[in-house]
Write a protein that holds these residues in place. Structure first.
Motif, mmCIF file in Angstrom:
data_model
loop_
_atom_site.group_PDB
_atom_site.id
_atom_site.type_symbol
_atom_site.label_atom_id
_atom_site.label_comp_id
_atom_site.label_asym_id
_atom_site.label_seq_id
_atom_site.Cartn_x
_atom_site.Cartn_y
_atom_site.Cartn_z
ATOM 1 N N VAL A 1 3.574 -0.200 2.194
ATOM 2 C CA VAL A 1 2.907 -0.125 3.493
ATOM 3 C C VAL A 1 3.186 -1.382 4.313
ATOM 4 C CG1 VAL A 1 0.672 -0.006 4.656
ATOM 5 C CG2 VAL A 1 1.102 1.415 2.642
ATOM 6 N N VAL A 2 3.043 -2.543 3.697
ATOM 7 C CA VAL A 2 3.290 -3.808 4.402
ATOM 8 C C VAL A 2 4.723 -3.869 4.916
ATOM 9 C CG1 VAL A 2 3.475 -6.312 4.114
ATOM 10 C CG2 VAL A 2 1.517 -5.078 3.158
ATOM 11 N N ASN A 3 5.678 -3.540 4.063
ATOM 12 C CA ASN A 3 7.088 -3.580 4.482
ATOM 13 C C ASN A 3 7.353 -2.615 5.628
ATOM 14 O OD1 ASN A 3 7.684 -5.506 2.533
ATOM 15 N ND2 ASN A 3 8.225 -3.977 0.987
ATOM 16 N N THR A 4 6.702 -1.448 5.583
ATOM 17 C CA THR A 4 6.887 -0.452 6.642
ATOM 18 C C THR A 4 6.302 -0.945 7.962
ATOM 19 O OG1 THR A 4 6.883 1.374 5.064
ATOM 20 C CG2 THR A 4 6.353 1.904 7.345
ATOM 21 N N LEU A 5 5.095 -1.502 7.929
ATOM 22 C CA LEU A 5 4.488 -1.995 9.164
ATOM 23 C C LEU A 5 5.299 -3.143 9.759
ATOM 24 C CD1 LEU A 5 0.671 -1.942 8.238
ATOM 25 C CD2 LEU A 5 1.985 -0.233 9.518
ATOM 26 N N LYS A 6 5.893 -3.969 8.914
ATOM 27 C CA LYS A 6 6.692 -5.098 9.400
ATOM 28 C C LYS A 6 7.969 -4.643 10.108
ATOM 29 C CE LYS A 6 5.209 -8.755 6.218
ATOM 30 N NZ LYS A 6 5.625 -9.641 5.079
ATOM 31 N N GLN A 7 8.476 -3.465 9.749
ATOM 32 C CA GLN A 7 9.718 -3.019 10.370
ATOM 33 C C GLN A 7 9.495 -2.233 11.662
ATOM 34 O OE1 GLN A 7 11.373 -0.548 7.165
ATOM 35 N NE2 GLN A 7 11.197 1.259 8.478
ATOM 36 N N LEU A 8 8.234 -1.983 12.033
ATOM 37 C CA LEU A 8 7.958 -1.315 13.306
ATOM 38 C C LEU A 8 8.425 -2.182 14.473
ATOM 39 C CD1 LEU A 8 4.300 -0.069 12.658
ATOM 40 C CD2 LEU A 8 6.309 1.407 12.887
ATOM 41 N N ASP A 9 8.822 -1.535 15.575
ATOM 42 C CA ASP A 9 9.130 -2.270 16.798
ATOM 43 C C ASP A 9 7.867 -2.858 17.418
ATOM 44 O OD1 ASP A 9 11.714 -1.469 16.413
ATOM 45 O OD2 ASP A 9 11.703 0.071 17.982
ATOM 46 N N PHE A 10 6.735 -2.149 17.256
ATOM 47 C CA PHE A 10 5.513 -2.574 17.940
ATOM 48 C C PHE A 10 4.307 -2.064 17.173
ATOM 49 C CE2 PHE A 10 2.476 -2.256 21.654
ATOM 50 C CZ PHE A 10 2.408 -3.633 21.877
ATOM 51 N N LEU A 11 3.360 -2.965 16.889
ATOM 52 C CA LEU A 11 2.146 -2.594 16.171
ATOM 53 C C LEU A 11 0.930 -3.127 16.922
ATOM 54 C CD1 LEU A 11 0.579 -1.496 13.702
ATOM 55 C CD2 LEU A 11 0.984 -3.703 12.564
ATOM 56 N N VAL A 12 -0.002 -2.227 17.234
ATOM 57 C CA VAL A 12 -1.278 -2.583 17.848
ATOM 58 C C VAL A 12 -2.379 -2.298 16.832
ATOM 59 C CG1 VAL A 12 -2.867 -2.166 19.766
ATOM 60 C CG2 VAL A 12 -0.390 -1.914 20.113
ATOM 61 N N VAL A 13 -3.290 -3.238 16.632
ATOM 62 C CA VAL A 13 -4.433 -3.039 15.750
ATOM 63 C C VAL A 13 -5.710 -3.341 16.526
ATOM 64 C CG1 VAL A 13 -5.638 -3.812 13.672
ATOM 65 C CG2 VAL A 13 -3.157 -3.540 13.642
ATOM 66 N N GLN A 14 -6.647 -2.437 16.450
ATOM 67 C CA GLN A 14 -7.950 -2.567 17.116
ATOM 68 C C GLN A 14 -9.024 -2.644 16.047
ATOM 69 O OE1 GLN A 14 -8.334 0.039 20.499
ATOM 70 N NE2 GLN A 14 -10.474 0.430 20.073
ATOM 71 N N ASP A 15 -9.733 -3.776 15.982
ATOM 72 C CA ASP A 15 -10.712 -3.957 14.917
ATOM 73 C C ASP A 15 -11.710 -5.018 15.340
ATOM 74 O OD1 ASP A 15 -11.943 -3.817 12.278
ATOM 75 O OD2 ASP A 15 -9.997 -3.093 11.571
#
Length: 553
Positions: free
Chosen positions: A261-275
């Motif tokens: 999961v971590v490796n996949t999220l790191k390879q995204l072009d753009f990640l937004v997290v709302q928390d």
């Protein structure tokens, strides 16, 4: 839940399976304890661990992890063979009974005992108790120990089959009662936070439902269901998804095979997290949007018994944080302006206005509004109009689909079984003092002092073979990764099984767990995977593992 939580106290028999109720759902557990201690209800507990409720149980069925279909089918066969089935209910209110009955032929008590490890005598005693309560009905209570398997859907069908064959649906003290994993997960699902439905479980691929929402929102909507969380991770890893918007979720700790999961999220072009805190997932984001806690917003929660209740703001939001609905609407308006589109459907004045639109479009919520909830305190759906009192018990007199459908089931072993390299089974769960990935509870000094670190539970027989004592640090490894944690040697956990929670980032159990999915629900099998455990040489019992979130921003 088909029945209210308070109804648990009215049951003649309670069958708790796949739920460590006192730790994960302590309020419901109080009702169960009252039913047993004060009202004389019989209690059956099915759980590989010796949970607190097992001490109160008339029968404790210690099945092997992942053998629930065999166990439930075996109980049903005993009920049929001993003439304990509710023949009138079966005849009047169900279908496909004969095919289901025939499918139980292989689930003799002896075969079921061989598969599950449960003694034959205990199978008979449990079946008789469930089928013959002294008063009212028998209630089945289950949680993620039933659903978080690659056969989770089959497990739920097996539960439903058992309830129907005994006529324990649609009446007081009975029912099929899942305890949902979070306080508003029922409400989130009701609102369409599933990839194949609109609000109120109206199917995306249903032309009539699609036309209704298109007309209400003034946009063309897709007819094809979207992806579940595990499927999104897979698609992102394959490069088919390039951006993600993650809201109120911490998949770095909560999803199986967490390194992937971590490796996949790191390879995204753009990640937004709302928390509301900078979670492990938020630390990977390009943009973090600050949401607010329950105390800083108005709205509703719908709990596990389908009860809709108002949430009232007690504090003003801190800093630049905003309620989730305001962030979503502001973002939608900004995107619409950028694309030259109208955004009138995001011009809400308040959560009450959103609820009013929901009621117009969702038959099961048709009679629910903030104004009415201020008067009556709470309502249970379905509540189709403003004069309807709500529905405490589902399926009274008739199932929503017409006839209850019996489903023949085959037993399937867990997707990953122990072998010479990984000889133990890991199962995961929660503990009383922390919640989910610890985003909130591990920032509470009192709770952290009670449970500051992970303790992997190991049976004394396995511990002796591994030369492990309580307090030793051990390495737990699976085919997907490894973690370290301190050992707790206890016979609460059966021989051949180790238990971990997923609350602790420094001992992240989901680094180990399996991504095998249920083909229907797409739920991953985090309750069973193969591991090995090794004592870490040179560590001393009593040494601190550290990792507290106290003081983290």
């Amino acid at each position: 839940m088909t029945n209210p939580i308070g109804d648990l106290e009215e049951a003649g028999c309670l069958f708790v399976i796949g739920s460590n109720t006192t730790e994960a759902h302590p309020v419901a557990a109080i009702r169960i304890k009252r039913a047993v201690k004060e009202r004389g209800a019989k209690l059956i507990v099915a759980n590989p661990k010796r949970i607190t409720l097992a001490k109160l149980a008339d029968v404790w069925l210690r099945q092997r992890p992942g053998t629930d279909v065999a166990l439930l089918n075996g109980l049903a066969k005993i009920i049929l063979d001993e003439g304990l089935a509710d023949e009138e209910f079966i005849k009047e209110r169900t279908e496909d009974f004969d095919a289901w009955k025939a499918s139980l032929a292989e689930f003799t008590p002896e075969n079921v005992s061989r598969i599950t490890g449960v003694p034959v005598a205990d199978l008979y005693r449990a079946a008789r108790l469930y089928a013959q309560p002294k008063h009212n009905g028998s209630s089945i209570v289950y949680a993620m120990g039933i659903t978080q398997h690659h056969t989770g859907t089959d497990n739920v069908f097996a539960v439903a089959n058992l309830a129907m064959v005994t006529g324990n649906i649609g009446k007081t003290g009975a029912g099929v009662n899942p305890l949902r994993g979070q306080n508003n997960v029922q409400g989130a699902c009701d609102m369409g936070c599933l990839p194949d439905v609109f609000t109120g479980y109206q199917k995306v691929n249903n032309a009539e439902a699609g036309a209704k929402f298109q007309q209400a929102w003034g946009v063309e909507l897709p007819e094809t269901p979207g992806l579940t969380m595990p499927e999104m991770i897979g698609a992102a890893h394959a490069g088919q998804i390039r951006a993600m918007y993650i809201m109120g979720e911490n998949p770095v700790l909560s999803e199986p095979d967490a390194n992937h999961v971590v490796n996949t999220l790191k390879q995204l072009d753009f990640l937004v997290v709302q928390d509301i805190f900078l979670t492990e997932t938020a630390r990977l984001a390009n943009v973090v949007l600050p949401g607010v806690s329950f105390a800083e917003k108005d709205g509703t929660f719908t709990n596990t018994e389908r009860r809709v209740q108002l949430v009232r703001k007690a504090l003003e939001p801190i800093g630049d944080s905003m309620p989730d609905w305001q962030i979503i609407c502001a973002l939608a308006r900004a995107i619409s302006r950028k694309l030259g589109l109208a955004a009138q459907q995001f011009e809400f004045a308040s959560p009450a206005a959103i609820m009013d639109e929901l009621a117009r479009l969702t038959p099961s919520y048709g009679g629910i509004s903030h104004a009415r909830l201020e008067e009556v305190d709470s309502l249970q759906w379905p509540c189709p109009d403003a004069s309807h009192p709500g529905t405490p018990i589902l399926h009274v007199g008739k199932f929503s689909r017409g006839l209850g459908k019996f489903t023949p089931l085959k037993f399937k072993s867990p997707a990953e079984m122990p072998d010479e390299v990984y000889p133990l089974v890991l199962t995961t769960g929660r503990k009383l003092y922390h919640y989910h990935t610890g985003t909130m509870t591990r920032r509470v000094a009192g709770l952290e002092s009670l449970a500051p670190e992970e303790r992997v539970e190991i049976n004394p027989v396995d511990a002796e073979e591994l030369d492990v004592c309580s307090g030793d640090f051990v390495k737990i490894a699976s085919r997907r990764g490894e973690v370290t944690a301190r050992a707790a040697v206890t016979d609460r956990t059966p021989i051949g099984v180790v238990f971990m929670t997923f609350h602790y980032a420094e001992s992240a159990a989901n680094i180990l767990t399996n991504t095998a999915l249920d083909p229907m629900s797409k739920m991953p099998e985090v309750k069973v995977c193969a591991v090995r455990v090794e004592r870490i040489a040179g560590t001393l019992a009593g040494a601190s593992a550290g990792g507290s979130r106290i003081g983290l921003s």
